[in-house]
Design a protein around this motif. Structure first.
Motif, PDB file in Angstrom:
ATOM      1  N   ALA A  74      33.854  31.338  27.605  1.00  0.00           N
ATOM      2  CA  ALA A  74      34.650  32.024  26.422  1.00  0.00           C
ATOM      3  C   ALA A  74      33.617  33.386  26.240  1.00  0.00           C
ATOM      4  O   ALA A  74      34.327  34.425  25.975  1.00  0.00           O
ATOM      5  CB  ALA A  74      34.553  31.398  25.105  1.00  0.00           C
ATOM      6  N   PHE A  75      32.373  33.405  26.193  1.00  0.00           N
ATOM      7  CA  PHE A  75      31.652  34.607  26.161  1.00  0.00           C
ATOM      8  C   PHE A  75      31.698  35.611  27.177  1.00  0.00           C
ATOM      9  O   PHE A  75      32.099  36.774  26.601  1.00  0.00           O
ATOM     10  CB  PHE A  75      30.244  34.281  25.911  1.00  0.00           C
ATOM     11  N   ILE A  76      31.936  34.963  28.309  1.00  0.00           N
ATOM     12  CA  ILE A  76      32.048  35.994  29.456  1.00  0.00           C
ATOM     13  C   ILE A  76      33.499  36.507  29.479  1.00  0.00           C
ATOM     14  O   ILE A  76      33.635  37.939  29.630  1.00  0.00           O
ATOM     15  CB  ILE A  76      31.752  35.130  31.120  1.00  0.00           C
ATOM     16  N   VAL A  77      34.445  35.711  29.077  1.00  0.00           N
ATOM     17  CA  VAL A  77      35.803  36.209  29.000  1.00  0.00           C
ATOM     18  C   VAL A  77      36.045  37.267  28.108  1.00  0.00           C
ATOM     19  O   VAL A  77      36.612  38.313  28.274  1.00  0.00           O
ATOM     20  CB  VAL A  77      36.938  35.133  29.090  1.00  0.00           C
ATOM     21  N   GLU A  78      35.340  37.283  27.052  1.00  0.00           N
ATOM     22  CA  GLU A  78      35.372  38.028  25.783  1.00  0.00           C
ATOM     23  C   GLU A  78      34.639  39.316  26.077  1.00  0.00           C
ATOM     24  O   GLU A  78      35.210  40.470  25.785  1.00  0.00           O
ATOM     25  CB  GLU A  78      34.983  37.308  24.524  1.00  0.00           C
ATOM     26  N   GLN A  79      33.378  39.218  26.440  1.00  0.00           N
ATOM     27  CA  GLN A  79      32.410  40.344  26.448  1.00  0.00           C
ATOM     28  C   GLN A  79      32.635  40.998  27.963  1.00  0.00           C
ATOM     29  O   GLN A  79      32.431  42.371  27.992  1.00  0.00           O
ATOM     30  CB  GLN A  79      31.102  39.852  26.366  1.00  0.00           C
ATOM     31  N   TYR A  80      32.699  40.492  28.934  1.00  0.00           N
ATOM     32  CA  TYR A  80      32.447  40.917  30.369  1.00  0.00           C
ATOM     33  C   TYR A  80      33.260  40.243  31.281  1.00  0.00           C
ATOM     34  O   TYR A  80      32.883  40.005  32.133  1.00  0.00           O
ATOM     35  CB  TYR A  80      31.000  40.366  30.915  1.00  0.00           C
ATOM     36  N   PRO A  81      34.566  40.310  31.090  1.00  0.00           N
ATOM     37  CA  PRO A  81      35.581  39.615  32.013  1.00  0.00           C
ATOM     38  C   PRO A  81      35.759  40.371  33.538  1.00  0.00           C
ATOM     39  O   PRO A  81      35.906  39.270  34.287  1.00  0.00           O
ATOM     40  CB  PRO A  81      37.085  40.128  31.167  1.00  0.00           C
ATOM     41  N   GLU A  82      35.245  41.453  33.601  1.00  0.00           N
ATOM     42  CA  GLU A  82      35.081  41.964  34.783  1.00  0.00           C
ATOM     43  C   GLU A  82      34.010  41.647  35.822  1.00  0.00           C
ATOM     44  O   GLU A  82      33.762  41.626  37.161  1.00  0.00           O
ATOM     45  CB  GLU A  82      35.126  43.353  34.967  1.00  0.00           C
ATOM     46  N   THR A  83      33.221  40.624  34.934  1.00  0.00           N
ATOM     47  CA  THR A  83      32.155  39.987  36.006  1.00  0.00           C
ATOM     48  C   THR A  83      32.479  38.605  36.584  1.00  0.00           C
ATOM     49  O   THR A  83      31.710  38.005  37.411  1.00  0.00           O
ATOM     50  CB  THR A  83      30.769  39.927  35.160  1.00  0.00           C
ATOM     51  N   LEU A  84      33.729  38.203  36.155  1.00  0.00           N
ATOM     52  CA  LEU A  84      34.231  37.013  36.981  1.00  0.00           C
ATOM     53  C   LEU A  84      34.612  37.406  38.327  1.00  0.00           C
ATOM     54  O   LEU A  84      35.483  38.581  38.534  1.00  0.00           O
ATOM     55  CB  LEU A  84      35.305  36.486  36.009  1.00  0.00           C
ATOM     56  N   PRO A  85      34.649  36.624  39.459  1.00  0.00           N
ATOM     57  CA  PRO A  85      35.081  36.867  40.587  1.00  0.00           C
ATOM     58  C   PRO A  85      36.730  37.172  40.598  1.00  0.00           C
ATOM     59  O   PRO A  85      37.440  36.308  39.700  1.00  0.00           O
ATOM     60  CB  PRO A  85      34.653  35.625  41.599  1.00  0.00           C
ATOM     61  N   GLY A  86      37.305  37.701  41.422  1.00  0.00           N
ATOM     62  CA  GLY A  86      38.760  37.899  41.627  1.00  0.00           C
ATOM     63  C   GLY A  86      39.392  36.617  41.417  1.00  0.00           C
ATOM     64  O   GLY A  86      40.381  36.480  40.642  1.00  0.00           O
ATOM     65  N   PRO A  87      39.093  35.421  42.283  1.00  0.00           N
ATOM     66  CA  PRO A  87      40.037  34.453  42.189  1.00  0.00           C
ATOM     67  C   PRO A  87      39.896  33.705  40.753  1.00  0.00           C
ATOM     68  O   PRO A  87      40.913  33.028  40.254  1.00  0.00           O
ATOM     69  CB  PRO A  87      39.219  33.508  43.093  1.00  0.00           C
ATOM     70  N   ALA A  88      38.704  33.717  39.875  1.00  0.00           N
ATOM     71  CA  ALA A  88      38.552  33.100  38.749  1.00  0.00           C
ATOM     72  C   ALA A  88      39.510  33.936  37.669  1.00  0.00           C
ATOM     73  O   ALA A  88      40.012  33.445  36.910  1.00  0.00           O
ATOM     74  CB  ALA A  88      37.082  33.330  38.082  1.00  0.00           C
ATOM     75  N   ARG A  89      39.389  35.350  38.038  1.00  0.00           N
ATOM     76  CA  ARG A  89      40.328  36.099  37.034  1.00  0.00           C
ATOM     77  C   ARG A  89      41.712  35.907  37.173  1.00  0.00           C
ATOM     78  O   ARG A  89      42.399  35.931  36.191  1.00  0.00           O
ATOM     79  CB  ARG A  89      39.958  37.541  37.387  1.00  0.00           C
ATOM     80  N   ALA A  90      42.178  35.720  38.401  1.00  0.00           N
ATOM     81  CA  ALA A  90      43.631  35.427  38.571  1.00  0.00           C
ATOM     82  C   ALA A  90      43.840  34.048  37.958  1.00  0.00           C
ATOM     83  O   ALA A  90      44.954  33.954  37.510  1.00  0.00           O
ATOM     84  CB  ALA A  90      43.543  35.370  40.374  1.00  0.00           C
ATOM     85  N   ALA A  91      43.111  32.916  38.220  1.00  0.00           N
ATOM     86  CA  ALA A  91      43.310  31.847  37.931  1.00  0.00           C
ATOM     87  C   ALA A  91      43.404  31.739  36.143  1.00  0.00           C
ATOM     88  O   ALA A  91      44.010  30.972  35.579  1.00  0.00           O
ATOM     89  CB  ALA A  91      42.230  30.770  38.233  1.00  0.00           C
ATOM     90  N   MET A  92      42.790  32.691  35.786  1.00  0.00           N
ATOM     91  CA  MET A  92      42.582  32.635  34.142  1.00  0.00           C
ATOM     92  C   MET A  92      43.601  33.764  33.606  1.00  0.00           C
ATOM     93  O   MET A  92      43.807  33.807  32.342  1.00  0.00           O
ATOM     94  CB  MET A  92      41.292  33.164  33.619  1.00  0.00           C
ATOM     95  N   GLY A  93      44.310  34.289  34.346  1.00  0.00           N
ATOM     96  CA  GLY A  93      45.379  35.546  33.870  1.00  0.00           C
ATOM     97  C   GLY A  93      44.841  36.824  33.616  1.00  0.00           C
ATOM     98  O   GLY A  93      45.399  37.431  32.637  1.00  0.00           O
TER      99      GLY A  93
END
Length: 192
Positions: free
Chosen positions: A38-57
């Protein structure tokens, strides 16, 4: 001017990976608990790899970073997972004297790492994210403006250090810290 930010997970004893240099994401010493995600998604969502971003919308430009820099060993973790560009939503640079191009979208920097970083910092845009590893971080230490350390509550005794290289002294001052329920502490430091 853009900043070079070393945003990385670390143990209490200063390691970013186990001695084998394998993918530390989700290892028992770097647990991906719901509050961390939740912290990463809220503060630094761009640091998630592409597939994780896609899976999380998660879509759209980065909040803090628009460029990612990584060393060969860190990049090869993604390659082993079948990703020639783990961060297709960012300008992606890999620093290596030996790596052959795996994806035309990923810029390979073969020499003059500090000069290339200085060029990037002089350009318009958001901050530059140094993802790792320790050897590249050490070589870019003179240009690192901010440290964001996701300090986990683990001690592993040996591994890949945050900065892997010969002695050199650089001072940073604390900006703030966030303590998550799982015990991970996010520490922010700026160059003194």
């Amino acid at each position: 001017m853009r900043r070079l930010v070393y945003y990385v997970a670390t143990t209490l004893d200063g390691y970013i990976a186990a001695p084998d240099g394998g993918d530390p994401s989700g290892a028992e010493f770097f647990p991906l608990t719901p509050d961390v995600i939740a912290f990463i998604v809220e503060q630094y969502p761009e640091t998630l790899p592409g597939p994780a971003r896609a899976a999380m919308g998660i879509d759209g430009p980065g909040k803090v970073f628009d460029t990612v820099l990584e060393g060969r060993a860190s990049y090869e973790i993604g390659l082993a997972a079948g990703l020639t560009d783990a961060y297709p939503h960012l300008h992606h640079l890999v620093f290596s004297t030996t790596l052959e191009s795996q994806n035309p979208s990923v810029e390979i920097v073969r020499s003059n790492a500090l000069d290339r970083v200085r060029e990037l910092k002089a350009e318009e845009g958001k901050d530059l994210w140094l993802v790792g590893g320790g050897t590249l971080a050490h070589s870019l230490l003179p240009e690192i403006d901010r440290l964001i350390l996701k300090q986990n509550r683990s001690v592993i005794g040996s591994g890949i250090p945050i900065f892997n290289g010969p002695f050199q002294s650089h001072m940073f001052h604390p900006v703030d810290e966030t303590l998550l329920d799982s015990g991970m502490r996010v520490l922010r430091y700026d160059r003194a």
